[in-house]
Design a protein around this motif. Sequence first.
Motif, PDB file in Angstrom:
ATOM      1  N   GLU A 211       0.807  -1.222   0.000  1.00  0.00           N
ATOM      2  CA  GLU A 211       0.000   0.000   0.000  1.00  0.00           C
ATOM      3  C   GLU A 211       0.838   1.268   0.000  1.00  0.00           C
ATOM      4  OE1 GLU A 211      -2.915  -0.205   3.138  1.00  0.00           O
ATOM      5  OE2 GLU A 211      -3.255  -2.333   2.718  1.00  0.00           O
ATOM      6  N   LEU A 212       1.981   1.237   0.657  1.00  0.00           N
ATOM      7  CA  LEU A 212       2.795   2.447   0.774  1.00  0.00           C
ATOM      8  C   LEU A 212       4.057   2.394  -0.078  1.00  0.00           C
ATOM      9  CD1 LEU A 212       2.542   3.001   4.636  1.00  0.00           C
ATOM     10  CD2 LEU A 212       1.126   3.987   2.850  1.00  0.00           C
ATOM     11  N   ASP A 213       4.354   1.233  -0.644  1.00  0.00           N
ATOM     12  CA  ASP A 213       5.550   1.045  -1.467  1.00  0.00           C
ATOM     13  C   ASP A 213       6.815   1.442  -0.701  1.00  0.00           C
ATOM     14  OD1 ASP A 213       6.839   0.188  -3.783  1.00  0.00           O
ATOM     15  OD2 ASP A 213       6.887   2.204  -4.625  1.00  0.00           O
ATOM     16  N   LEU A 214       6.869   0.993   0.556  1.00  0.00           N
ATOM     17  CA  LEU A 214       8.023   1.260   1.418  1.00  0.00           C
ATOM     18  C   LEU A 214       8.538  -0.060   1.988  1.00  0.00           C
ATOM     19  CD1 LEU A 214       6.629   4.182   3.612  1.00  0.00           C
ATOM     20  CD2 LEU A 214       8.441   4.377   1.917  1.00  0.00           C
ATOM     21  N   SER A 215       9.821  -0.105   2.297  1.00  0.00           N
ATOM     22  CA  SER A 215      10.324  -1.252   3.054  1.00  0.00           C
ATOM     23  C   SER A 215       9.880  -1.045   4.503  1.00  0.00           C
ATOM     24  CB  SER A 215      11.843  -1.319   2.985  1.00  0.00           C
ATOM     25  OG  SER A 215      12.419  -0.293   3.768  1.00  0.00           O
ATOM     26  N   PRO A 216       9.677  -2.135   5.237  1.00  0.00           N
ATOM     27  CA  PRO A 216       9.292  -1.974   6.649  1.00  0.00           C
ATOM     28  C   PRO A 216      10.300  -1.139   7.447  1.00  0.00           C
ATOM     29  CG  PRO A 216       8.825  -4.197   5.943  1.00  0.00           C
ATOM     30  CD  PRO A 216       9.581  -3.533   4.812  1.00  0.00           C
ATOM     31  N   VAL A 217      11.589  -1.287   7.164  1.00  0.00           N
ATOM     32  CA  VAL A 217      12.594  -0.500   7.897  1.00  0.00           C
ATOM     33  C   VAL A 217      12.367   0.996   7.661  1.00  0.00           C
ATOM     34  CG1 VAL A 217      15.050   0.040   8.048  1.00  0.00           C
ATOM     35  CG2 VAL A 217      14.308  -2.337   7.952  1.00  0.00           C
ATOM     36  N   ARG A 218      12.189   1.387   6.412  1.00  0.00           N
ATOM     37  CA  ARG A 218      11.968   2.806   6.083  1.00  0.00           C
ATOM     38  C   ARG A 218      10.659   3.296   6.693  1.00  0.00           C
ATOM     39  NH1 ARG A 218      13.750   7.480   6.153  1.00  0.00           N
ATOM     40  NH2 ARG A 218      12.961   8.913   4.594  1.00  0.00           N
ATOM     41  N   TYR A 219       9.642   2.451   6.660  1.00  0.00           N
ATOM     42  CA  TYR A 219       8.341   2.799   7.245  1.00  0.00           C
ATOM     43  C   TYR A 219       8.500   3.150   8.722  1.00  0.00           C
ATOM     44  CZ  TYR A 219       3.716   2.064   9.263  1.00  0.00           C
ATOM     45  OH  TYR A 219       2.554   2.223   9.973  1.00  0.00           O
ATOM     46  N   TYR A 220       9.205   2.298   9.457  1.00  0.00           N
ATOM     47  CA  TYR A 220       9.352   2.548  10.887  1.00  0.00           C
ATOM     48  C   TYR A 220      10.240   3.757  11.168  1.00  0.00           C
ATOM     49  CZ  TYR A 220       6.653  -1.582  11.881  1.00  0.00           C
ATOM     50  OH  TYR A 220       5.628  -2.485  11.957  1.00  0.00           O
ATOM     51  N   GLN A 221      11.186   4.050  10.292  1.00  0.00           N
ATOM     52  CA  GLN A 221      11.976   5.277  10.438  1.00  0.00           C
ATOM     53  C   GLN A 221      11.073   6.503  10.280  1.00  0.00           C
ATOM     54  OE1 GLN A 221      14.841   4.647   7.322  1.00  0.00           O
ATOM     55  NE2 GLN A 221      16.360   3.773   8.709  1.00  0.00           N
ATOM     56  N   LEU A 222      10.235   6.478   9.255  1.00  0.00           N
ATOM     57  CA  LEU A 222       9.317   7.600   9.019  1.00  0.00           C
ATOM     58  C   LEU A 222       8.302   7.721  10.152  1.00  0.00           C
ATOM     59  CD1 LEU A 222       8.703   7.096   5.194  1.00  0.00           C
ATOM     60  CD2 LEU A 222      10.006   8.949   6.268  1.00  0.00           C
ATOM     61  N   LEU A 223       7.783   6.596  10.606  1.00  0.00           N
ATOM     62  CA  LEU A 223       6.807   6.602  11.695  1.00  0.00           C
ATOM     63  C   LEU A 223       7.422   7.186  12.965  1.00  0.00           C
ATOM     64  CD1 LEU A 223       4.070   5.851  12.943  1.00  0.00           C
ATOM     65  CD2 LEU A 223       5.012   3.570  13.374  1.00  0.00           C
ATOM     66  N   ASN A 224       8.628   6.780  13.292  1.00  0.00           N
ATOM     67  CA  ASN A 224       9.278   7.278  14.501  1.00  0.00           C
ATOM     68  C   ASN A 224       9.453   8.800  14.441  1.00  0.00           C
ATOM     69  OD1 ASN A 224      10.415   6.625  17.073  1.00  0.00           O
ATOM     70  ND2 ASN A 224      12.409   7.094  16.207  1.00  0.00           N
ATOM     71  N   ALA A 225       9.866   9.301  13.294  1.00  0.00           N
ATOM     72  CA  ALA A 225      10.007  10.755  13.138  1.00  0.00           C
ATOM     73  C   ALA A 225       8.643  11.438  13.234  1.00  0.00           C
ATOM     74  CB  ALA A 225      10.669  11.075  11.806  1.00  0.00           C
ATOM     75  N   LEU A 226       7.634  10.783  12.696  1.00  0.00           N
ATOM     76  CA  LEU A 226       6.287  11.356  12.701  1.00  0.00           C
ATOM     77  C   LEU A 226       5.742  11.495  14.123  1.00  0.00           C
ATOM     78  CD1 LEU A 226       4.265  12.286  10.578  1.00  0.00           C
ATOM     79  CD2 LEU A 226       3.451   9.935  10.406  1.00  0.00           C
ATOM     80  N   LEU A 227       6.133  10.590  15.006  1.00  0.00           N
ATOM     81  CA  LEU A 227       5.638  10.650  16.385  1.00  0.00           C
ATOM     82  C   LEU A 227       6.125  11.893  17.115  1.00  0.00           C
ATOM     83  CD1 LEU A 227       5.899   6.941  17.554  1.00  0.00           C
ATOM     84  CD2 LEU A 227       3.948   8.164  16.581  1.00  0.00           C
ATOM     85  N   ASP A 228       7.211  12.492  16.636  1.00  0.00           N
ATOM     86  CA  ASP A 228       7.728  13.707  17.254  1.00  0.00           C
ATOM     87  C   ASP A 228       7.258  14.969  16.539  1.00  0.00           C
ATOM     88  OD1 ASP A 228       9.159  12.232  19.164  1.00  0.00           O
ATOM     89  OD2 ASP A 228      10.775  11.881  17.728  1.00  0.00           O
ATOM     90  N   ASP A 229       6.424  14.819  15.531  1.00  0.00           N
ATOM     91  CA  ASP A 229       5.950  15.944  14.727  1.00  0.00           C
ATOM     92  C   ASP A 229       4.634  16.475  15.302  1.00  0.00           C
ATOM     93  OD1 ASP A 229       4.882  17.604  12.705  1.00  0.00           O
ATOM     94  OD2 ASP A 229       5.837  16.422  11.124  1.00  0.00           O
ATOM     95  N   PRO A 230       4.595  17.751  15.692  1.00  0.00           N
ATOM     96  CA  PRO A 230       3.357  18.299  16.257  1.00  0.00           C
ATOM     97  C   PRO A 230       2.180  18.263  15.282  1.00  0.00           C
ATOM     98  CG  PRO A 230       5.071  19.998  16.103  1.00  0.00           C
ATOM     99  CD  PRO A 230       5.687  18.703  15.689  1.00  0.00           C
ATOM    100  N   ARG A 231       2.463  18.265  13.980  1.00  0.00           N
ATOM    101  CA  ARG A 231       1.376  18.174  12.994  1.00  0.00           C
ATOM    102  C   ARG A 231       0.686  16.818  13.078  1.00  0.00           C
ATOM    103  NH1 ARG A 231       4.147  18.795   7.579  1.00  0.00           N
ATOM    104  NH2 ARG A 231       5.469  17.332   8.674  1.00  0.00           N
TER     105      ARG A 231
END
Length: 79
Positions: free
Chosen positions: A36-56
């Motif tokens: 669905e996202l065309d991402l590797s799981p490793v990259r997905y979790y990197q993006l997710l972790n950064a997203l958790l610190d994003d106030p948006r």
Amino acid sequence: MQRPEEELGARERDILALERRGFPGPGAKERAIREELDLSPVRYYQLLNALLDDPRALAHDPVTVNRLRRIRETRRSER
């Protein structure tokens, strides 16, 4: 109301939407990440972790972000 430059992008919204879903068994989430996202799981979790610190992200989906932050903190404290 937020200005467009303050809103999450489509990929960021899709990552949070995927995190809201339940998955039936092992490997199902990783398969959804790839298909669905065309991402590797490793990259997905990197993006997710950064997203958790994003106030948006917190403004967009506070329930999911706060739940994932609690899980992350629990895992960090167990190390």
